[in-house]
Design a protein around this motif. Structure first.
Motif, PDB file in Angstrom:
ATOM      1  N   LEU A 192       0.836  -1.189   0.000  1.00 19.33           N
ATOM      2  CA  LEU A 192       0.000   0.000   0.000  1.00 19.33           C
ATOM      3  C   LEU A 192       0.873   1.241   0.000  1.00 19.33           C
ATOM      4  O   LEU A 192       1.940   1.259   0.594  1.00 19.33           O
ATOM      5  CB  LEU A 192      -0.907   0.021   1.240  1.00 19.33           C
ATOM      6  CG  LEU A 192      -1.879  -1.160   1.363  1.00 19.33           C
ATOM      7  CD1 LEU A 192      -2.515  -1.163   2.729  1.00 19.33           C
ATOM      8  CD2 LEU A 192      -2.951  -1.080   0.290  1.00 19.33           C
ATOM      9  N   VAL A 248       1.966   5.714   3.405  1.00 23.27           N
ATOM     10  CA  VAL A 248       1.924   5.279   4.792  1.00 23.27           C
ATOM     11  C   VAL A 248       2.437   6.400   5.686  1.00 23.27           C
ATOM     12  O   VAL A 248       3.533   6.877   5.509  1.00 23.27           O
ATOM     13  CB  VAL A 248       2.795   4.026   4.986  1.00 23.27           C
ATOM     14  CG1 VAL A 248       2.873   3.661   6.453  1.00 23.27           C
ATOM     15  CG2 VAL A 248       2.220   2.878   4.190  1.00 23.27           C
ATOM     16  N   GLN A 299      -5.043   0.055   7.183  1.00 25.29           N
ATOM     17  CA  GLN A 299      -4.471  -0.698   6.070  1.00 25.29           C
ATOM     18  C   GLN A 299      -4.289  -2.168   6.449  1.00 25.29           C
ATOM     19  O   GLN A 299      -4.549  -3.073   5.648  1.00 25.29           O
ATOM     20  CB  GLN A 299      -3.146  -0.062   5.658  1.00 25.29           C
ATOM     21  CG  GLN A 299      -3.324   1.329   5.065  1.00 25.29           C
ATOM     22  CD  GLN A 299      -2.004   2.062   4.894  1.00 25.29           C
ATOM     23  OE1 GLN A 299      -0.970   1.609   5.357  1.00 25.29           O
ATOM     24  NE2 GLN A 299      -2.043   3.202   4.233  1.00 25.29           N
ATOM     25  N   THR A 301      -7.727  -3.745   6.403  1.00 23.38           N
ATOM     26  CA  THR A 301      -8.174  -3.931   5.026  1.00 23.38           C
ATOM     27  C   THR A 301      -7.497  -5.138   4.391  1.00 23.38           C
ATOM     28  O   THR A 301      -8.130  -5.946   3.696  1.00 23.38           O
ATOM     29  CB  THR A 301      -7.881  -2.676   4.189  1.00 23.38           C
ATOM     30  OG1 THR A 301      -8.601  -1.569   4.741  1.00 23.38           O
ATOM     31  CG2 THR A 301      -8.293  -2.865   2.744  1.00 23.38           C
TER      32      THR A 301
END
Length: 291
Positions: A62, A65, A123, A126
């Protein structure tokens, strides 16, 4: 007279001025040294943050951050609640600071420390929510959640505290797991302290069937579990954890990696299977709830 003895006679007023200028120069040098040390410390803090952030990006795949914050970077006072710590219904563990999801007799325990304002926590949720739900529903693990408020301490505001109190209120209603997922799925930007508004937390409760009740609203608006949340945050600091999320499988850290292997859905399932080798999964029972 002094002038007959040779050498140079300096009037007293110029001697005093010279001493003063020398003192001022020393002070300026000290100030520069202090400022340089502060710059060096700030540079080192930024270096550590970038290292951690890069690891998280690689692990979760991802971008952007910013939320994995070292606990030492900024701390909430954590223990100065207005009243006694009122644990939510069904809370377990030492000092009743654990909110368990999954069967109590599952062969393995995943301990997770989270902050509802923490972007990396969202995150993490998810990326691994489905895997965690599958492992829980099949009786292979129980997840023990602990709540922290380090984002409040780092960037200001009270959204971490308010959201954690609301989650504890949801635990009273037997709806913690669902509301926990809703909060992370609807997490505002880290700089947006939207969770500080009780009205927002109550609005999100509408996404969980049967949660938005007068009892829940009273619990949220009255801050029933505020002191309990602050006590939990103090336990987070005392535990020496480096940041949120912290994830431990049977006490061993697995985030962002374990034994040199980065966490992933496949690795998480593999680690649980290895930990459960030779053990029967538990019979799935409902999460403890209010009577």
């Amino acid at each position: 007279m002094d002038s007959d003895r040779g050498g140079t006679h300096v009037p007293p007023r110029f001697v005093a001025a010279g001493v003063s200028e020398n003192h001022e120069g020393n002070r300026t040098a000290r100030d520069r040294l202090v400022q340089q040390r502060e710059r060096d410390r700030a540079r080192e803090r930024r270096r550590r943050t970038l290292i951690v952030a890069s690891a998280v990006v690689g692990v979760l795949g991802l971008a952007a951050v910013v939320g994995l914050i070292a606990a030492e970077a900024g701390k909430d006072d954590g223990g100065s609640g207005a009243g006694p710590a009122v644990a939510p219904s069904g809370a377990t563990g030492e000092e009743a600071l654990t909110l368990r999801v999954g069967p109590a007799d599952a062969p393995s325990t995943l301990t997770i420390w989270e902050d509802f304002r923490c972007p990396v926590c969202a995150q993490f949720e998810t990326a691994f929510r489905k895997t965690l739900h599958d492992l829980q529903s099949s009786g292979r693990i129980k997840v023990e959640y602990h709540l922290a408020t380090i984002i409040d301490g780092n960037v200001g505001g009270s959204g971490s505290l308010r959201a954690a109190n609301a989650a504890a209120c949801a635990q009273d209603a037997g709806k913690f797991a669902d509301y926990h997922d809703v909060l992370f799925a609807n997490q505002p930007a880290e700089s947006d302290d939207a969770f500080a508004r009780n009205s927002k937390l109550i609005e999100l409760a509408g996404k969980v069937e049967g949660l938005d009740t007068p009892a829940f609203r009273s619990c949220v608006e009255g801050g029933t579990h505020d002191s309990w949340v602050q006590k939990s945050n103090t336990a987070f600091g005392d535990g020496g954890f480096q940041g949120t999320p912290t994830a431990l499988l049977n006490g061993e850290s697995i985030f962002p990696s374990k034994d040199g292997q980065q966490i992933s859905e496949a690795n998480l399932k593999k680690w649980v299977a290895e930990a459960n080798k030779g053990k029967e999964p538990a019979k799935v029972t409902p999460t403890p709830s209010a009577s």
